[in-house]
Write an enzyme that holds these catalytic residues in place. Sequence first.
Site, PDB file in Angstrom:
ATOM      1  N   GLU A 105       0.880  -1.190   0.140  1.00 42.80           N
ATOM      2  CA  GLU A 105      -0.157   0.081  -0.101  1.00 42.80           C
ATOM      3  C   GLU A 105       0.929   1.052   0.049  1.00 42.80           C
ATOM      4  O   GLU A 105       1.745   1.261   0.614  1.00 42.80           O
ATOM      5  CB  GLU A 105      -0.959   0.079   1.239  1.00 42.80           C
ATOM      6  CG  GLU A 105      -1.793   1.004   1.172  1.00 42.80           C
ATOM      7  CD  GLU A 105      -2.742   1.357   2.624  1.00 42.80           C
ATOM      8  OE1 GLU A 105      -2.395   0.369   3.469  1.00 42.80           O
ATOM      9  OE2 GLU A 105      -3.532   2.257   2.531  1.00 42.80           O
ATOM     10  N   ARG A 138       5.879 -13.561   9.219  1.00 36.53           N
ATOM     11  CA  ARG A 138       6.680 -12.231   8.866  1.00 36.53           C
ATOM     12  C   ARG A 138       7.951 -11.950   9.444  1.00 36.53           C
ATOM     13  O   ARG A 138       8.246 -12.859  10.541  1.00 36.53           O
ATOM     14  CB  ARG A 138       5.634 -10.785   9.352  1.00 36.53           C
ATOM     15  CG  ARG A 138       5.635 -10.864  10.591  1.00 36.53           C
ATOM     16  CD  ARG A 138       4.562  -9.638  11.024  1.00 36.53           C
ATOM     17  NE  ARG A 138       4.852  -8.258  10.601  1.00 36.53           N
ATOM     18  CZ  ARG A 138       4.082  -7.527   9.596  1.00 36.53           C
ATOM     19  NH1 ARG A 138       3.355  -7.911   8.874  1.00 36.53           N
ATOM     20  NH2 ARG A 138       4.704  -6.202   9.397  1.00 36.53           N
ATOM     21  N   LYS A 191       4.727   0.717   9.064  1.00 36.13           N
ATOM     22  CA  LYS A 191       4.956   1.816   8.406  1.00 36.13           C
ATOM     23  C   LYS A 191       4.234   2.980   9.348  1.00 36.13           C
ATOM     24  O   LYS A 191       4.845   4.055   9.294  1.00 36.13           O
ATOM     25  CB  LYS A 191       4.165   1.650   6.974  1.00 36.13           C
ATOM     26  CG  LYS A 191       4.970   1.217   6.112  1.00 36.13           C
ATOM     27  CD  LYS A 191       4.252   1.340   4.741  1.00 36.13           C
ATOM     28  CE  LYS A 191       3.921   0.187   4.045  1.00 36.13           C
ATOM     29  NZ  LYS A 191       2.439  -0.208   3.686  1.00 36.13           N
TER      30      LYS A 191
HETATM   31  P1  ATP Z   1       2.952  -2.223   7.623  1.00 37.61           P
HETATM   32  O1  ATP Z   1       2.473  -2.905   8.633  1.00 37.61           O
HETATM   33  O2  ATP Z   1       4.682  -1.834   7.971  1.00 37.61           O
HETATM   34  O3  ATP Z   1       2.376  -1.140   7.127  1.00 37.61           O
HETATM   35  P2  ATP Z   1       2.057  -3.846   5.830  1.00 37.61           P
HETATM   36  O4  ATP Z   1       1.984  -5.466   5.649  1.00 37.61           O
HETATM   37  O5  ATP Z   1       0.808  -3.168   5.952  1.00 37.61           O
HETATM   38  O6  ATP Z   1       3.279  -3.333   6.587  1.00 37.61           O
HETATM   39  P3  ATP Z   1       1.870  -3.596   2.919  1.00 37.61           P
HETATM   40  O7  ATP Z   1       2.506  -2.228   2.191  1.00 37.61           O
HETATM   41  O8  ATP Z   1       0.545  -3.935   3.149  1.00 37.61           O
HETATM   42  O9  ATP Z   1       2.490  -3.291   4.297  1.00 37.61           O
HETATM   43  O10 ATP Z   1       2.997  -4.819   2.631  1.00 37.61           O
HETATM   44  C1  ATP Z   1       3.352  -5.354   1.184  1.00 37.61           C
HETATM   45  C2  ATP Z   1       3.421  -6.627   1.515  1.00 37.61           C
HETATM   46  O11 ATP Z   1       4.751  -6.807   2.533  1.00 37.61           O
HETATM   47  C3  ATP Z   1       2.367  -7.481   2.051  1.00 37.61           C
HETATM   48  O12 ATP Z   1       2.293  -8.690   1.315  1.00 37.61           O
HETATM   49  C4  ATP Z   1       3.037  -7.849   3.375  1.00 37.61           C
HETATM   50  O13 ATP Z   1       2.488  -9.020   3.874  1.00 37.61           O
HETATM   51  C5  ATP Z   1       4.655  -7.866   3.485  1.00 37.61           C
HETATM   52  N1  ATP Z   1       5.204  -7.522   4.573  1.00 37.61           N
HETATM   53  C6  ATP Z   1       5.047  -6.381   5.432  1.00 37.61           C
HETATM   54  N2  ATP Z   1       5.722  -6.483   6.488  1.00 37.61           N
HETATM   55  C7  ATP Z   1       6.415  -7.787   6.322  1.00 37.61           C
HETATM   56  C8  ATP Z   1       7.249  -8.190   7.183  1.00 37.61           C
HETATM   57  N3  ATP Z   1       7.889  -7.952   8.553  1.00 37.61           N
HETATM   58  N4  ATP Z   1       7.813  -9.433   6.608  1.00 37.61           N
HETATM   59  C9  ATP Z   1       7.183 -10.141   5.443  1.00 37.61           C
HETATM   60  N5  ATP Z   1       6.605  -9.504   4.686  1.00 37.61           N
HETATM   61  C10 ATP Z   1       6.167  -8.230   5.069  1.00 37.61           C
HETATM   62 MG    MG Z   2      -0.509  -2.360   6.776  1.00 42.20          MG
END
Ligand code: ATP
Ligand code: MG
Length: 616
Positions: A64, A306, A316
């Site tokens: 996102e 993760r 984020k």
């Molecule tokens: P955040 O909570 O930091 O905003 P998010 O999962 O909401 O992270 P997205 O932009 O939706 O962020 O993530 C894009 C992709 O990265 C998703 O498929 C998510 O599962 C993966 N991802 C995010 N954080 C991790 C992590 N710590 N380890 C592995 N994959 C991750």
């Molecule tokens: Mg998120």
Amino acid sequence: MTAPSRPTPPDDVKPSNFLRQVIERDLAQGTYASRTFAGTPGDAAHHAAGPLDPARIRTRFPPEPNGYLHIGHAKSICLNFGLARDYGGVCHMRFDDTNPEKEEQEYVDGILDAVKWLGFGWETPDPLNPGATRSHLYFASNYFDFMYRAAEALITAGHAYVDEQTPDQMRANRGDFNTPGTDSPFRSRTPDENLARFREMRDGLLADGAAVLRAKIDMASANINLRDPAIYRIKRATHHNTGDTWCIYPMYTYAHPIEDALENITHSICTLEFEDQRPFYDWLLDTLCTLGLTKQPRPHQYEFARLNITYIVTSKRKLKQLVDEGHVQGWDDPRLPTLVGMRRRGYTAESLQLLAERSGVSKAGGWLDYASIDIALRDDLDPKAPRACAVLDPLKLKLTNFADVFGSESHREPCHAPVHPAHPERGQRDFVLTNEVWIEREDFMEVPSKGFFRLSPPRTDAAGVAQPGSRSRLKYGYVIECTGCEKDEAGQVTAVLATLVPDTKSGTPGADAVKVKGVITWVSVATAIAAEVRLYDRLFTEAQPDAGGRDFLSVLNPLSKKIVSAYLESSLATAQPDDRFQFERHGYFVADRKDHASGHPVFNRTTTLKDTWAKV
Ligand code: ATP
Ligand code: MG
């Protein structure tokens, strides 16, 4: 249709994991070989997915655009793009931009940069135009029309309804883990009523939050995600891509499976927190299939644990808070685990790939020690990085017999060191020894402690015995003998005095004539380059900064950044931004990509040569 020949993974394969096993099974069984394309001509995704071999796997990386990517995303990027590469498939770069208030073009650009920097791309050869490439860059917002049509189709078929309960009522009626939910009074509306009301939502006749469209599944389901989840909401917000075209937006859980289906994704890989969403993912795509909107075989979701790393936060939202509240200096602050920050700090793309590889893929979550990041960096840079000498905490050393040995106080004695000790073919660094050199303050002790073998002056020890000044080697230079020191009024040592032992130059037959235990790095005062060196350390003092609901800001490390005025070997005069070096005995350093200039050298310490936290 016969399954086309497909690439098999290389022989030097990475360790297997459950995702590789699933992919290999699907390739062997031809699960996707008979696939035809979802969507209808004119849908943004239809043409995009079109001309590629349908038997190949497709993965996607779906961030996102609401912030900069961090090291956790690097794992997901390496995994998704890496699997596509290893199995001859395609990985889509897709923005999951269904949340207009939080998303910005700046983040879109930053994310694309980060993925490229990590070494991956979304351009693949175009099978229809030899020599040309196709771009696999997609935006969820390009499918808003399709998502809207799909919602109308669900309504018409009795699979969705407009709910006008208040958010509080909706929450109360959802029930909980122990209590089944209660049907909304709006649940029994007819498809015609729902359709009319949904169109009023779209046309802006209802206020934000006044109604939502919900999938009609099962209010008593043991999985709360199946208790009629919301799939559309009203939100008057300008979208970075679609502007003010829409005042209703699809919910992430509804949008994501549709994006996957339209793009003909085969393996939709996400982190474990989405496991409970999988039944809805399956319900939605199977239902849309029966309505003729998408096709079988459809994508499947697979979850992995993760990446969690000690001493950092990877959310984020938290990273944004650190930036917005000024705890760090921007998204690319070298202390942040953002990819822009880590890049600026000097971590290499290769070291992050290595880390992603080493952290494996599993269903069981856990914590990776922060030290693994530095180990990966050292493993990557040790064989590559050119060496250089730097003095980070300078103290002047005066060679009092210099003119006697070389005939003049201003003589410059040439010295040499390998660019890389394991690669003589990379040549030599040339520098000079002069009558004054900078050494590290810690290399001198007026009264040496036990086991200290560097410089200390002549003295009388506790037993009353006269001890000579100690001898050490100036690395790549001569053996010297400490004769004393100079002090200021406050008693602070301002210079060390020593004599040079003739005929002991490194690389000459006399070098071994005098044995010494201490070796000292140094740079000539006359030719040294003054530089700002930024010494970075962990941003938090606790391994799990937000454990147990603790405010992560309360455990910020006050010593995470220290700026020193250092002196560097003259060969570093030509260093360019982003150039990396091993400063002998100190660690790996990079010329700052923003602030370094030839008249104003700025280096960042990426990491020390050894883990200094292990003993803490
Ligand atoms: P955040 O909570 O930091 O905003 P998010 O999962 O909401 O992270 P997205 O932009 O939706 O962020 O993530 C894009 C992709 O990265 C998703 O498929 C998510 O599962 C993966 N991802 C995010 N954080 C991790 C992590 N710590 N380890 C592995 N994959 C991750
Ligand atoms: Mg998120």
